[in-house]
Design a protein around this motif. Structure first.
Motif, PDB file in Angstrom:
ATOM      1  N   ILE A 218       0.854  -1.207   0.000  1.00 51.05           N
ATOM      2  CA  ILE A 218       0.000   0.000   0.000  1.00 51.05           C
ATOM      3  C   ILE A 218       0.881   1.245   0.000  1.00 51.05           C
ATOM      4  O   ILE A 218       0.646   2.197  -0.738  1.00 51.05           O
ATOM      5  CB  ILE A 218      -0.957   0.002   1.224  1.00 51.05           C
ATOM      6  CG1 ILE A 218      -2.008  -1.117   1.097  1.00 51.05           C
ATOM      7  CG2 ILE A 218      -1.613   1.369   1.401  1.00 51.05           C
ATOM      8  CD1 ILE A 218      -3.141  -0.875   0.107  1.00 51.05           C
ATOM      9  N   ARG A 219       1.921   1.199   0.822  1.00 45.89           N
ATOM     10  CA  ARG A 219       2.865   2.327   0.902  1.00 45.89           C
ATOM     11  C   ARG A 219       3.478   2.609  -0.475  1.00 45.89           C
ATOM     12  O   ARG A 219       3.526   3.746  -0.930  1.00 45.89           O
ATOM     13  CB  ARG A 219       3.957   1.973   1.926  1.00 45.89           C
ATOM     14  CG  ARG A 219       5.296   2.655   1.729  1.00 45.89           C
ATOM     15  CD  ARG A 219       5.369   3.922   2.515  1.00 45.89           C
ATOM     16  NE  ARG A 219       6.619   4.621   2.332  1.00 45.89           N
ATOM     17  CZ  ARG A 219       6.761   5.724   1.594  1.00 45.89           C
ATOM     18  NH1 ARG A 219       5.751   6.191   0.887  1.00 45.89           N
ATOM     19  NH2 ARG A 219       7.895   6.361   1.553  1.00 45.89           N
ATOM     20  N   GLY A 220       3.935   1.556  -1.151  1.00 43.58           N
ATOM     21  CA  GLY A 220       4.542   1.717  -2.469  1.00 43.58           C
ATOM     22  C   GLY A 220       3.547   2.232  -3.489  1.00 43.58           C
ATOM     23  O   GLY A 220       3.861   3.091  -4.315  1.00 43.58           O
ATOM     24  N   THR A 221       2.326   1.720  -3.415  1.00 44.92           N
ATOM     25  CA  THR A 221       1.277   2.124  -4.362  1.00 44.92           C
ATOM     26  C   THR A 221       0.962   3.612  -4.216  1.00 44.92           C
ATOM     27  O   THR A 221       0.899   4.348  -5.205  1.00 44.92           O
ATOM     28  CB  THR A 221       0.009   1.261  -4.162  1.00 44.92           C
ATOM     29  OG1 THR A 221       0.361  -0.117  -4.325  1.00 44.92           O
ATOM     30  CG2 THR A 221      -1.066   1.620  -5.168  1.00 44.92           C
ATOM     31  N   LYS A 222       0.805   4.073  -2.966  1.00 44.89           N
ATOM     32  CA  LYS A 222       0.509   5.500  -2.750  1.00 44.89           C
ATOM     33  C   LYS A 222       1.662   6.371  -3.238  1.00 44.89           C
ATOM     34  O   LYS A 222       1.453   7.397  -3.903  1.00 44.89           O
ATOM     35  CB  LYS A 222       0.207   5.792  -1.272  1.00 44.89           C
ATOM     36  CG  LYS A 222       0.015   7.293  -1.000  1.00 44.89           C
ATOM     37  CD  LYS A 222      -0.671   7.631   0.297  1.00 44.89           C
ATOM     38  CE  LYS A 222      -0.832   9.153   0.438  1.00 44.89           C
ATOM     39  NZ  LYS A 222      -1.634   9.564   1.598  1.00 44.89           N
ATOM     40  N   GLU A 223       2.879   5.946  -2.923  1.00 44.49           N
ATOM     41  CA  GLU A 223       4.062   6.707  -3.328  1.00 44.49           C
ATOM     42  C   GLU A 223       4.143   6.831  -4.854  1.00 44.49           C
ATOM     43  O   GLU A 223       4.425   7.900  -5.389  1.00 44.49           O
ATOM     44  CB  GLU A 223       5.313   6.013  -2.768  1.00 44.49           C
ATOM     45  CG  GLU A 223       6.630   6.632  -3.183  1.00 44.49           C
ATOM     46  CD  GLU A 223       6.912   8.002  -2.578  1.00 44.49           C
ATOM     47  OE1 GLU A 223       7.813   8.686  -3.086  1.00 44.49           O
ATOM     48  OE2 GLU A 223       6.222   8.402  -1.613  1.00 44.49           O
ATOM     49  N   MET A 224       3.866   5.727  -5.548  1.00 45.41           N
ATOM     50  CA  MET A 224       3.951   5.737  -7.016  1.00 45.41           C
ATOM     51  C   MET A 224       2.872   6.607  -7.650  1.00 45.41           C
ATOM     52  O   MET A 224       3.128   7.331  -8.610  1.00 45.41           O
ATOM     53  CB  MET A 224       3.845   4.311  -7.582  1.00 45.41           C
ATOM     54  CG  MET A 224       5.043   3.465  -7.279  1.00 45.41           C
ATOM     55  SD  MET A 224       6.601   4.284  -7.702  1.00 45.41           S
ATOM     56  CE  MET A 224       7.596   3.778  -6.305  1.00 45.41           C
ATOM     57  N   ARG A 229       1.851  11.493 -10.738  1.00 44.66           N
ATOM     58  CA  ARG A 229       1.029  12.663 -11.058  1.00 44.66           C
ATOM     59  C   ARG A 229       1.883  13.838 -11.506  1.00 44.66           C
ATOM     60  O   ARG A 229       1.487  14.602 -12.387  1.00 44.66           O
ATOM     61  CB  ARG A 229       0.211  13.061  -9.815  1.00 44.66           C
ATOM     62  CG  ARG A 229      -0.747  14.216 -10.053  1.00 44.66           C
ATOM     63  CD  ARG A 229      -1.262  14.782  -8.741  1.00 44.66           C
ATOM     64  NE  ARG A 229      -0.167  15.376  -7.970  1.00 44.66           N
ATOM     65  CZ  ARG A 229      -0.281  15.751  -6.696  1.00 44.66           C
ATOM     66  NH1 ARG A 229      -1.400  15.550  -6.041  1.00 44.66           N
ATOM     67  NH2 ARG A 229       0.740  16.287  -6.061  1.00 44.66           N
ATOM     68  N   ASP A 230       3.045  13.990 -10.905  1.00 44.25           N
ATOM     69  CA  ASP A 230       3.890  15.162 -11.143  1.00 44.25           C
ATOM     70  C   ASP A 230       5.114  14.881 -12.012  1.00 44.25           C
ATOM     71  O   ASP A 230       5.996  15.729 -12.140  1.00 44.25           O
ATOM     72  CB  ASP A 230       4.355  15.747  -9.797  1.00 44.25           C
ATOM     73  CG  ASP A 230       3.175  16.133  -8.909  1.00 44.25           C
ATOM     74  OD1 ASP A 230       2.121  16.500  -9.457  1.00 44.25           O
ATOM     75  OD2 ASP A 230       3.302  16.053  -7.671  1.00 44.25           O
ATOM     76  N   HIS A 231       5.194  13.670 -12.603  1.00 42.98           N
ATOM     77  CA  HIS A 231       6.346  13.307 -13.427  1.00 42.98           C
ATOM     78  C   HIS A 231       5.882  12.644 -14.717  1.00 42.98           C
ATOM     79  O   HIS A 231       4.727  12.269 -14.852  1.00 42.98           O
ATOM     80  CB  HIS A 231       7.275  12.348 -12.668  1.00 42.98           C
ATOM     81  CG  HIS A 231       7.961  12.983 -11.501  1.00 42.98           C
ATOM     82  ND1 HIS A 231       7.334  13.164 -10.281  1.00 42.98           N
ATOM     83  CD2 HIS A 231       9.218  13.502 -11.358  1.00 42.98           C
ATOM     84  CE1 HIS A 231       8.176  13.754  -9.441  1.00 42.98           C
ATOM     85  NE2 HIS A 231       9.322  13.972 -10.075  1.00 42.98           N
ATOM     86  N   ASN A 238      10.555   4.203 -14.282  1.00 41.60           N
ATOM     87  CA  ASN A 238      11.914   4.032 -13.770  1.00 41.60           C
ATOM     88  C   ASN A 238      11.907   3.942 -12.245  1.00 41.60           C
ATOM     89  O   ASN A 238      12.603   3.103 -11.643  1.00 41.60           O
ATOM     90  CB  ASN A 238      12.787   5.205 -14.240  1.00 41.60           C
ATOM     91  CG  ASN A 238      14.259   4.973 -13.926  1.00 41.60           C
ATOM     92  OD1 ASN A 238      14.793   3.896 -14.183  1.00 41.60           O
ATOM     93  ND2 ASN A 238      14.886   5.971 -13.342  1.00 41.60           N
ATOM     94  N   TYR A 239      11.109   4.792 -11.620  1.00 42.53           N
ATOM     95  CA  TYR A 239      11.050   4.837 -10.154  1.00 42.53           C
ATOM     96  C   TYR A 239      10.475   3.540  -9.592  1.00 42.53           C
ATOM     97  O   TYR A 239      11.021   2.965  -8.640  1.00 42.53           O
ATOM     98  CB  TYR A 239      10.225   6.059  -9.727  1.00 42.53           C
ATOM     99  CG  TYR A 239      10.209   6.346  -8.244  1.00 42.53           C
ATOM    100  CD1 TYR A 239      11.200   5.890  -7.386  1.00 42.53           C
ATOM    101  CD2 TYR A 239       9.177   7.116  -7.700  1.00 42.53           C
ATOM    102  CE1 TYR A 239      11.169   6.186  -6.025  1.00 42.53           C
ATOM    103  CE2 TYR A 239       9.143   7.416  -6.347  1.00 42.53           C
ATOM    104  CZ  TYR A 239      10.132   6.943  -5.508  1.00 42.53           C
ATOM    105  OH  TYR A 239      10.093   7.234  -4.176  1.00 42.53           O
ATOM    106  N   ILE A 240       9.385   3.032 -10.174  1.00 45.57           N
ATOM    107  CA  ILE A 240       8.764   1.807  -9.653  1.00 45.57           C
ATOM    108  C   ILE A 240       9.705   0.614  -9.838  1.00 45.57           C
ATOM    109  O   ILE A 240       9.767  -0.279  -8.986  1.00 45.57           O
ATOM    110  CB  ILE A 240       7.363   1.526 -10.265  1.00 45.57           C
ATOM    111  CG1 ILE A 240       6.676   0.315  -9.598  1.00 45.57           C
ATOM    112  CG2 ILE A 240       7.416   1.281 -11.771  1.00 45.57           C
ATOM    113  CD1 ILE A 240       6.234   0.505  -8.189  1.00 45.57           C
TER     114      ILE A 240
END
Length: 270
Positions: A218-224, A229-231, A238-240
């Protein structure tokens, strides 16, 4: 748990229920509210036993927005020096923004349960939440325009990503009221409930479903979602890939797989 002036926090299992608690003042956001929001969402973020937060209003309303007495006090502190006034106002606006940034940046999903008034600053707040649910009679309005100002605590920045640009402009320019069903049609809220009791019951049910999932996933999903949204899409992909290089080695993955195969619910560590 710590006693707050404008807010109240209750923990029910893995769910933190944050109540805006000035029912006699239609939950208007006073001086204490802004610092307490930062404090509470820092606590939600840090507390491993909390997996989801729900925010709602005590009494008859979610919130009528910023307390006008607070604005009047700020106006009374103005000096003759335009530069110093501007610096003071700017610093104050950034301080207010920090209260809702704390909601958006919280590692746990935050769900808004809205009934009654959700006006001005309250729209800024729900725009920073992960999801929004409302009663049929909930009353939404970007009221700042009728105060002779542009909304400055996040509505104009976050809301276009939720309801689209054109709709956000209509509401921001006119300040008109939107009620439950129309709010659902435009995607401002996910679902509409008949009354306050069924709203809270429904939202707590959804929060419970989320709380049962792997907190790491859940933490990873929210972060992604927040990052993407802003990238650009390429940045997000790349981040995921980098994020999951570590996270896919978690015990939660094995637990989830085993649970899926055996058709039994998984019990994840905090």
């Amino acid at each position: 748990m710590h006693e707050y002036q404008s807010l109240k926090v209750e923990q029910h299992g893995a769910i933190a229920h944050v109540l805006i608690n000035r029912p006699a003042k239609a939950n208007a956001m006073d001086e204490a509210f802004w610092t307490e929001m930062v404090d509470i969402f820092d606590w939600v973020d840090r507390t491993d036993s909390v997996r989801v937060a729900v925010i709602s209003g005590a009494g008859d309303h979610f919130s009528a927005g910023i307390d006008l007495a607070m604005l009047a006090q700020a106006a009374g502190e103005m000096t003759q020096d335009i530069g110093r006034n501007a610096e003071r106002i700017r610093r104050n606006v950034l301080r207010l923004q920090a209260a809702f940034n704390a909601v958006e940046e919280c590692r746990k999903p935050v769900i808004a349960a809205v009934h009654g008034y959700c006006i001005g600053g309250a729209i800024d707040l729900i725009s920073a939440c992960d999801m929004r649910y409302a009663t049929a009679s909930a009353h939404f309005s970007i009221k700042e325009i009728d105060m002779g100002m542009a909304a400055d605590v996040g509505t104009l920045q976050r809301l276009p990503h939720i309801i689209g640009d054109g709709m956000m402009r209509e509401l921001a320019y006119t300040g008109r009221a939107v009620f439950g069903d129309e709010a659902r049609e435009m995607g401002l809220v996910n679902r509409v409930y008949a009354d306050h009791a069924t709203l809270i019951e429904g939202v707590m049910g959804i929060a419970g479903q989320i709380a049962a999932k792997s907190p790491l996933a859940i933490r990873g999903t929210k972060e992604m979602i927040r990052y993407s949204r802003d990238h650009s899409v390429a940045d997000g992909l790349n981040y995921i890939a980098t994020w999951n290089a570590a996270m896919l080695q978690s015990e939660d993955l094995k637990l989830a797989m085993t649970a899926h195969m055996s058709r039994k619910p998984a019990e994840f560590a905090d």
